[in-house]
Design an enzyme around this catalytic site. Structure first.
Site, PDB file in Angstrom:
ATOM      1  N   ASP A  12      40.814  32.196  37.594  1.00 17.02           N
ATOM      2  CA  ASP A  12      41.104  33.581  37.230  1.00 17.02           C
ATOM      3  C   ASP A  12      40.608  33.777  35.790  1.00 17.02           C
ATOM      4  O   ASP A  12      41.080  33.103  34.872  1.00 17.02           O
ATOM      5  CB  ASP A  12      42.623  33.831  37.300  1.00 17.02           C
ATOM      6  CG  ASP A  12      42.942  35.281  37.583  1.00 17.02           C
ATOM      7  OD1 ASP A  12      43.770  35.551  38.476  1.00 17.02           O
ATOM      8  OD2 ASP A  12      42.333  36.150  36.921  1.00 17.02           O
TER       9      ASP A  12
ATOM     10  N   ASP B 191      39.716  39.309  35.950  1.00 17.92           N
ATOM     11  CA  ASP B 191      40.885  40.165  35.733  1.00 17.92           C
ATOM     12  C   ASP B 191      40.483  41.486  35.063  1.00 17.92           C
ATOM     13  O   ASP B 191      39.811  41.473  34.033  1.00 17.92           O
ATOM     14  CB  ASP B 191      41.837  39.387  34.818  1.00 17.92           C
ATOM     15  CG  ASP B 191      43.137  40.102  34.600  1.00 17.92           C
ATOM     16  OD1 ASP B 191      43.814  40.391  35.594  1.00 17.92           O
ATOM     17  OD2 ASP B 191      43.455  40.386  33.437  1.00 17.92           O
TER      18      ASP B 191
ATOM     19  N   GLU C 193      38.232  42.239  39.749  1.00 12.54           N
ATOM     20  CA  GLU C 193      39.423  43.042  39.990  1.00 12.54           C
ATOM     21  C   GLU C 193      39.146  44.348  39.264  1.00 12.54           C
ATOM     22  O   GLU C 193      39.143  44.404  38.037  1.00 12.54           O
ATOM     23  CB  GLU C 193      40.689  42.396  39.441  1.00 12.54           C
ATOM     24  CG  GLU C 193      41.918  43.163  39.880  1.00 12.54           C
ATOM     25  CD  GLU C 193      43.044  43.191  38.877  1.00 12.54           C
ATOM     26  OE1 GLU C 193      42.798  42.972  37.684  1.00 12.54           O
ATOM     27  OE2 GLU C 193      44.173  43.414  39.286  1.00 12.54           O
TER      28      GLU C 193
ATOM     29  N   HIS D 253      49.570  38.910  43.943  1.00 12.23           N
ATOM     30  CA  HIS D 253      50.706  38.661  43.041  1.00 12.23           C
ATOM     31  C   HIS D 253      51.155  39.919  42.304  1.00 12.23           C
ATOM     32  O   HIS D 253      52.153  39.876  41.561  1.00 12.23           O
ATOM     33  CB  HIS D 253      50.289  37.593  42.021  1.00 12.23           C
ATOM     34  CG  HIS D 253      49.190  38.071  41.146  1.00 12.23           C
ATOM     35  ND1 HIS D 253      47.902  38.298  41.606  1.00 12.23           N
ATOM     36  CD2 HIS D 253      49.185  38.434  39.857  1.00 12.23           C
ATOM     37  CE1 HIS D 253      47.169  38.760  40.617  1.00 12.23           C
ATOM     38  NE2 HIS D 253      47.911  38.850  39.541  1.00 12.23           N
ATOM     39  N   ASP D 254      50.397  41.012  42.502  1.00  9.97           N
ATOM     40  CA  ASP D 254      50.782  42.273  41.817  1.00  9.97           C
ATOM     41  C   ASP D 254      51.351  43.304  42.777  1.00  9.97           C
ATOM     42  O   ASP D 254      51.821  44.350  42.341  1.00  9.97           O
ATOM     43  CB  ASP D 254      49.536  42.923  41.178  1.00  9.97           C
ATOM     44  CG  ASP D 254      49.057  42.163  39.976  1.00  9.97           C
ATOM     45  OD1 ASP D 254      47.848  42.197  39.706  1.00  9.97           O
ATOM     46  OD2 ASP D 254      49.881  41.504  39.311  1.00  9.97           O
TER      47      ASP D 254
HETATM   48  C1  BGC Z   1      46.675  41.049  36.837  1.00 12.51           C
HETATM   49  C2  BGC Z   1      48.073  41.371  36.456  1.00 12.51           C
HETATM   50  C3  BGC Z   1      48.115  41.450  34.928  1.00 12.51           C
HETATM   51  C4  BGC Z   1      47.092  42.437  34.413  1.00 12.51           C
HETATM   52  C5  BGC Z   1      46.869  42.230  32.935  1.00 12.51           C
HETATM   53  C6  BGC Z   1      45.869  42.235  36.401  1.00 12.51           C
HETATM   54  O1  BGC Z   1      44.633  42.042  36.878  1.00 12.51           O
HETATM   55  O2  BGC Z   1      46.518  40.875  38.245  1.00 12.51           O
HETATM   56  O3  BGC Z   1      48.971  40.395  36.932  1.00 12.51           O
HETATM   57  O4  BGC Z   1      49.392  41.918  34.540  1.00 12.51           O
HETATM   58  O5  BGC Z   1      45.835  42.265  34.990  1.00 12.51           O
HETATM   59  O6  BGC Z   1      46.165  41.012  32.776  1.00 12.51           O
END
Ligand code: BGC
Ligand code: CA
Length: 546
Positions: A99, A200, A254, A321-322
Site C-alpha cells: 500500500d 492511496d 485508489e 477496510h474503509d
Molecule cells: C485509506 C484510508 C485512509 C485515507 C488517508 C484512504 O485511501 O484507504 O484508510 O484513512 O486514505 O490515508
C-alpha cells in the site's frame, strides 16, 4: 481486449494485517501470522495479496500515516519478516502488493519534523503557508475527515495543509525532491520482489492551486483544485516512465470521486493499470455518506454498468477496510446472510476486470453490532462523532449515523475457527473486538460445510480460473426493469449469461431472458428457479449460452 499483462487473469485478496492473524499472542495481527495462512490463501484460489500499510507509523490512521517508508512497524514484525513473507509467498506462486501512501506522511516522519524549521531543506517537502490573517487558514479547504484542512504551527507561525487528519501532513509534489524520494521508495520495494502498489488517494496528491474552494461541503471542500489534476496525470505518467515501465508490476489507484473521463485517461495513458471508483460505495448516499437512502440493487447495478461499459479495465470490489461489510451494505444480514454473500460474490467475480476480495468477505463476515463511536479506533469516525455531538441528535441517532462511517466494522479480527478470539489470537484481548457471530462464521466450520460461503467462493474462483471468458470477455449489460441484474460476458464465440436477484423477494424473469439451451454452470442456491421463470431471494445463476 488489450494486450494481456501479467495481472490480467489474477484475483487480488486484501489483507488488513492488524486483523488477519496474530502469531505472538499480543492481540495484534502480524507478518508471521500472514505467513502461517499462505496455504489457506493458496487453497482459496487467489493470486496476489495486497497488504494495507505495515510501515512504521504512530497508527493515528491505522498506518495510513507513515513515519518511515523503509521500516516495518514493530507490531507487525521486522524487515526480515517481510523478506521471509515475500519468499514464502513466492514459493506458493503468490505475489505481494504494498500500500503506497504518499499523498501525505505522518507528522512523526523525520521529514515533517525537520520541515517545521522554515530554514530546513525539508520545509518545501510539505505545503506551508501564512494564514489570510491572524487565526485564519490560507484557504477554506476542509479535510476529507471534516474540519479545516490546515493546522497552525506556532513554532514557525505558518499553517500546513492536510487533506486528512492533522497528523497526516500532505507532501508537496511541486518539489522535485519529493518526486525523487517517492521513486526511491518504489524501487526499494520493487527490487525486493514486491509485485506492485495499491496507491492511496493517488488522485489527490498534486494540488494545482491553493485558491479557495467553492461550495459548503463539510469534507473535501476545495477538491476542484486537486482532484485528478493535470499535474496528477503528469506525475503518474512520470512514475510509469521512470520506474513502473521497467518492472513486471501492477499499479492500482485508489481514486476518490473519480469520473469515467479521468478513469479513461489514467488507463489509456499508462498512468495506472486499474483503479477503484467510489460510485458503488456511495450508490445509496443521500447528499453525504452520513445519510443513506434505502439501498436498492438498481443503484448498485447502474453504477457498475456505467463503469463496466465506460473504461477498458476495472478494479472490482464490494468492500474493503474503509467500507461497511458488503452483506450489511448491499445484502440482508438478518434474513439471508449466506445467500446474499454468495449472490454478491457472483456479481464481484463475474464482472470484467480484476476482482478484489477483502479478508473475511469470503466467509461472509459482517459488521459488528452498534458500537459507541467514542470508543472507535477509527479517527474519521471519532471526528464525525465530535461534530454530531454538537448537533441536536438523540444518542440513538448519533450512534446510528456515526456507525455508518465507523470503519472498525470492516477491521475486526479475521475469524479462523470457534476457539478463543476466533483463532485470530491466543489472547482473549484483541485490538478490536471479535464479531460475536464467529462461532458460526469462521474458516474451519465453513471448510467442512459444502454449502458454506467459503466453499462457494472456492467454486467460483475455480470456475473463473478455468473459464477465460470471465477474464477476457467483453461486458454486455442487459437492461431490465426493476432490480434484476442481468449481463453477458462475450469472448470469441463464447457467451456467459449472469442473472442476479439482490433482493429478499422472489423476482419474475422477463420472458425474453428465458433462453433455451442455457446450460447452468453455477448457482448460488442448491435449487435454482430459472427454468420456472423466477429467481428466489438472493439467487444468482451463471449460464453458458449459445
Ligand atoms: C485509506 C484510508 C485512509 C485515507 C488517508 C484512504 O485511501 O484507504 O484508510 O484513512 O486514505 O490515508
Ligand atoms: Ca501479534
Amino acid at each position: 481486449m488489450e494486450t494481456k499483462r501479467s495481472f490480467t487473469d489474477k484475483v487480488i485478496y486484501q489483507i488488513y494485517p492488524r486483523s488477519f492473524c496474530d502469531s505472538n499472542g499480543d492481540g495484534i495481527g502480524d507478518i508471521q501470522g500472514i505467513i502461517s495462512k499462505l496455504d489457506y490463501l493458496k487453497d482459496l484460489g487467489v493470486d496476489c495479496l495486497w497488504l494495507s500499510p505495515i510501515y512504521k507509523s504512530p497508527l493515528m490512521d491505522m498506518g495510513y500515516d507513515v513515519a518511515d517508508y523503509y521500516s516495518i512497524h514493530p507490531d507487525y514484525g521486522t524487515m526480515e519478516d517481510f523478506d521471509r513473507l515475500l519468499k514464502e509467498a513466492d514459493k506458493r506462486g503468490l505475489r505481494i502488493i504494498m500500500d503506497l501512501v504518499v499523498n501525505h506522511t505522518s507528522d512523526q516522519h523525520e521529514w515533517f519534523k525537520a520541515s517545521r524549521d522554515p530554514s530546513s531543506p525539508y520545509r518545501d517537502y510539505y505545503i506551508w503557508r501564512k494564514g489570510k490573517k491572524d487565526g485564519v487558514p490560507p484557504n477554506n479547504w476542509t479535510s476529507m475527515f471534516t474540519g479545516p484542512a490546515w493546522t497552525y504551527d506556532s513554532q514557525s507561525e505558518e499553517w500546513y495543509l492536510h487533506l486528512y487528519s492533522s497528523e497526516q501532513p500532505d507532501l508537496n509534489f511541486h518539489n522535485e525532491k519529493v518526486v525523487e524520494e517517492v521513486e526511491r521508495i518504489l524501487r526499494f520495494y520493487l527490487d525486493k520482489g514486491v509485485y506492485g502498489f495499491r496507491c492511496d488517494v493517488i488522485n489527490q496528491c498534486y494540488k494545482e492551486s491553493l485558491d479557495d474552494g467553492k461550495g459548503l461541503s463539510p469534507s473535501g471542500r476545495g477538491m476542484e483544485h486537486y482532484l485528478c489534476s493535470e499535474g496528477n496525470h503528469k506525475l503518474l505518467r512520470r512514475f510509469y516512465d521512470d520506474v513502473f515501465s521497467h518492472y513486471d508490476c501492477v499499479v492500482i489507484g485508489e481514486t476518490y470521486a473519480i469520473d469515467v473521463e479521468n478513469g479513461r485517461r489514467y488507463l489509456d495513458n499508462h498512468e495506472l493499470d486499474m483503479f477503484f471508483q467510489f460510485d458503488t460505495a456511495n450508490c445509496d448516499n443521500f447528499l453525504l455518506p452520513l445519510f443513506k437512502k434505502k439501498f436498492k440493487p438498481r443503484y448498485l447495478r447502474d453504477v457498475i454498468y456505467k463503469w463496466q461499459t465506460g473504461v477498458s479495465w476495472m478494479a472490482n470490489y464490494l468492500e474493503n477496510h474503509d467500507q461497511p461489510r458488503s452483506i450489511n451494505h448491499y445484502g440482508d444480514p438478518v434474513k439471508f446472510p449466506k445467500a446474499s454473500a454468495k449472490a454478491l460474490a457472483v456479481l464481484n467475480l463475474t464482472l470484467r476486470g480484476t476482482p478484489f476480495i477483502y479478508q473475511g468477505e469470503e466467509i461472509g463476515m459482517t459488521n459488528l453490532p452498534l458500537q459507541d463511536p467514542e470508543q472507535s479506533q477509527d479517527v474519521s469516525c471519532r471526528q464525525v462523532n465530535e461534530i454530531l455531538k454538537k448537533l441536536p441528535f438523540t444518542k440513538k441517532t448519533r450512534y446510528k449515523l456515526a456507525n455508518r462511517v465507523n470503519r472498525d466494522h470492516a477491521r475486526t479480527p479475521m475469524q479462523w475457527n470457534d476457539a478463543v478470539s476466533a483463532g485470530f489470537s491466543t489472547s482473549e484481548k484483541t485490538w478490536l473486538p471479535v464479531n460475536p457471530n464467529y462461532k458460526a462464521v469462521n474458516v474451519a466450520s465453513e471448510s467442512a460445510d459444502p454449502a458454506s460461503v467459503l466453499n462457494f467462493y472456492k467454486a467460483l474462483l475455480q470456475l473463473r480460473k478455468k473459464d477465460e471468458v470471465f477474464v477476457y470477455g467483453d461486458f454486455r449489460p442487459i437492461m431490465v426493469h426493476g432490480d434484476l441484474i442481468a449481463y453477458q460476458r462475450v469472448y470469441k464465440d463464447e457467451r456467459r449469461f449472469i442473472l442476479i436477484n439482490l433482493t429478499g423477494k422472489e423476482v419474475k424473469i422477463p420472458r425474453h431472458l428465458i433462453l433455451d439451451g442455457a446450460k447452468l454452470l453455477l448457482s448460488s442456491l442448491p435449487v435454482q428457479g430459472y427454468r420456472m421463470g423466477f429467481l428466489s431471494p438472493f439467487e444468482a445463476d451463471i449460464f453458458e449460452i449459445k
